[in-house]
Design a protein around this motif. Structure first.
Motif: not given
Length: 80
Positions: A20-30
């Motif tokens: 879900k994080r990757e699908a949202a286009g977010l890095t761990q930091s973001e």
């Protein structure tokens, strides 16, 4: 109650959160910034070193755009 870290359900939850994080286009930091946490907080969640509590789970659902009810239903079907 048995420990829950490294169970099939915990691994399924972690895999879903990463996807879900990757699908949202977010890095761990973001994602960490949106949570008001450090990147290491997200890294510990995603590596399975830390449990996700209910309040955190609901916040992650809101930030990552998934239905928490569907995920709980999905996880309840994972065989241990």
């Amino acid at each position: 109650m048995a420990k829950t870290l490294s169970t099939a359900r915990h691994r399924a939850l972690i895999a879903l959160l990463i996807a879900k994080r990757e699908a949202a286009g977010l890095t761990q930091s973001e994602l960490a910034a949106k949570l008001g946490e450090y990147q290491s907080f997200v890294a510990r969640l995603e590596s399975g070193q830390r449990r996700v509590d209910v309040v955190e789970f609901l916040e992650l659902a809101g930030l990552l755009g998934f239905d928490p009810h569907q995920v709980i239903d999905q996880l309840s079907r994972v065989e241990e």
